[in-house]
Design a protein around this motif. Sequence first.
Motif, short mmCIF file in Angstrom:
data_model
loop_
_atom_site.label_atom_id
_atom_site.label_comp_id
_atom_site.label_asym_id
_atom_site.label_seq_id
_atom_site.Cartn_x
_atom_site.Cartn_y
_atom_site.Cartn_z
N THR A 173 15.31 22.46 60.43
CA THR A 173 14.91 21.48 61.44
C THR A 173 15.78 20.23 61.36
N VAL A 174 15.98 19.72 60.14
CA VAL A 174 16.82 18.52 59.97
C VAL A 174 18.23 18.78 60.49
N ALA A 175 18.81 19.91 60.13
CA ALA A 175 20.17 20.24 60.56
C ALA A 175 20.24 20.32 62.09
N THR A 176 19.24 20.95 62.69
CA THR A 176 19.23 21.12 64.15
C THR A 176 19.05 19.78 64.86
N LEU A 177 18.13 18.96 64.39
CA LEU A 177 17.88 17.66 65.04
C LEU A 177 19.09 16.74 64.93
N LEU A 178 19.74 16.73 63.76
CA LEU A 178 20.93 15.90 63.59
C LEU A 178 22.06 16.39 64.49
N ASP A 179 22.19 17.70 64.58
CA ASP A 179 23.23 18.27 65.43
C ASP A 179 22.97 17.93 66.90
N ASN A 180 21.71 18.04 67.32
CA ASN A 180 21.36 17.72 68.72
C ASN A 180 21.58 16.25 69.04
N ALA A 181 21.44 15.40 68.00
CA ALA A 181 21.60 13.96 68.22
C ALA A 181 23.06 13.53 68.15
N GLY A 182 23.96 14.47 67.88
CA GLY A 182 25.38 14.15 67.81
C GLY A 182 25.79 13.45 66.54
N ALA A 183 25.10 13.72 65.44
CA ALA A 183 25.42 13.08 64.16
C ALA A 183 26.78 13.54 63.65
N ASN A 184 27.43 12.66 62.90
CA ASN A 184 28.72 12.98 62.30
C ASN A 184 28.60 14.22 61.42
N GLU A 185 29.48 15.19 61.62
CA GLU A 185 29.37 16.48 60.93
C GLU A 185 29.54 16.34 59.42
N THR A 186 30.49 15.51 58.99
CA THR A 186 30.70 15.32 57.56
C THR A 186 29.51 14.65 56.91
N ALA A 187 28.97 13.63 57.56
CA ALA A 187 27.80 12.94 57.03
C ALA A 187 26.60 13.89 56.95
N LYS A 188 26.46 14.72 57.96
CA LYS A 188 25.36 15.69 57.97
C LYS A 188 25.47 16.64 56.77
N ARG A 189 26.68 17.11 56.51
CA ARG A 189 26.88 18.02 55.38
C ARG A 189 26.60 17.32 54.06
#
Length: 220
Positions: A173-189
Motif C-alpha cells: 500500500t505504501v509503495a503504491t500510494l507513494l508511486d501514485n503521488a509521484g514521489a521521488n523513486e530513489t527516496a521511495k526505495r
Amino acid sequence: MRKSGLSYSSLKKVRSLVSLIEKYALETEIISRAYAPLLRIGKNHPVRPHKVISRQKINRLWAHADQPGVDSVLILLYTGLRCGEMLALKKADINLRQQAIRITRSKTQAGIRTIPIHHRILPLIAARMDGPGEMLITDAEGRGYSYTRYCALWCRVMATINGHHTTHDCRHTVATLLDNAGANETAKRRILGHAGGDVTERVYTHKGLRQLRRCIEFLK
C-alpha cells in the motif's frame, strides 16, 4: 512434489539442495552428469497476491486507533516497515526529537536505514515510547511480540475494520500510494529499504532525512 501442492519457494529450495549435492558428487566423481538444471518447477503463481488497503479501511483504522493493536497497523501503513522490522524495534531506535526511526535489524542490507516519522503517527509512537518494556511494540505487560503472536493481534484488528489483508499488504500500500503521488523513486526505495538497481544511484545518490520526509509526507 509440485503435484502434491508444495509451494514454488519450497520447490526452489529442493532444487537448490539437489544442485548442491550434485555439485559435490561431480567434484568427487561419484556421478558424471548433473540433472538438477533439467528440473522444471513451473512458474510462480502467488497463492494470495498482495492488495492495496483502501482509503476507506485506513480511515476505519484511524476511527479505531484507541483499540489494542490498531496503532501498530497504522505505523506499518505510514512507514513502509516490514512487520519483522517493526517488531524488532527498540525504544532506543526511536529519536522523537529528530522524528526518525533507525532500523538496525532487517532481512536485507538495504533494509538497514533511517526513515522519518510521518506527522500523523508521531503521537502514536510517542504513546508507545511511554509504555512498559524496552521494545516499541509490546503488550500491556511490556512483552514484545513474536511474529506468530502478533498475527493473532493482526487478525483481531482486521476483524474490526472488516479487512482481509496480510501484514505485507501495508508495504504494498505504501509503495503504491507513494508511486501514485509521484514521489521521488530513489527516496521511495530508501524508505522501503529496497536496493537500487542503478549503480550510479547506489554509489552517488544520497537522500537526506529532509528529502525522505518530503517523500513520506505524500501519504495522507
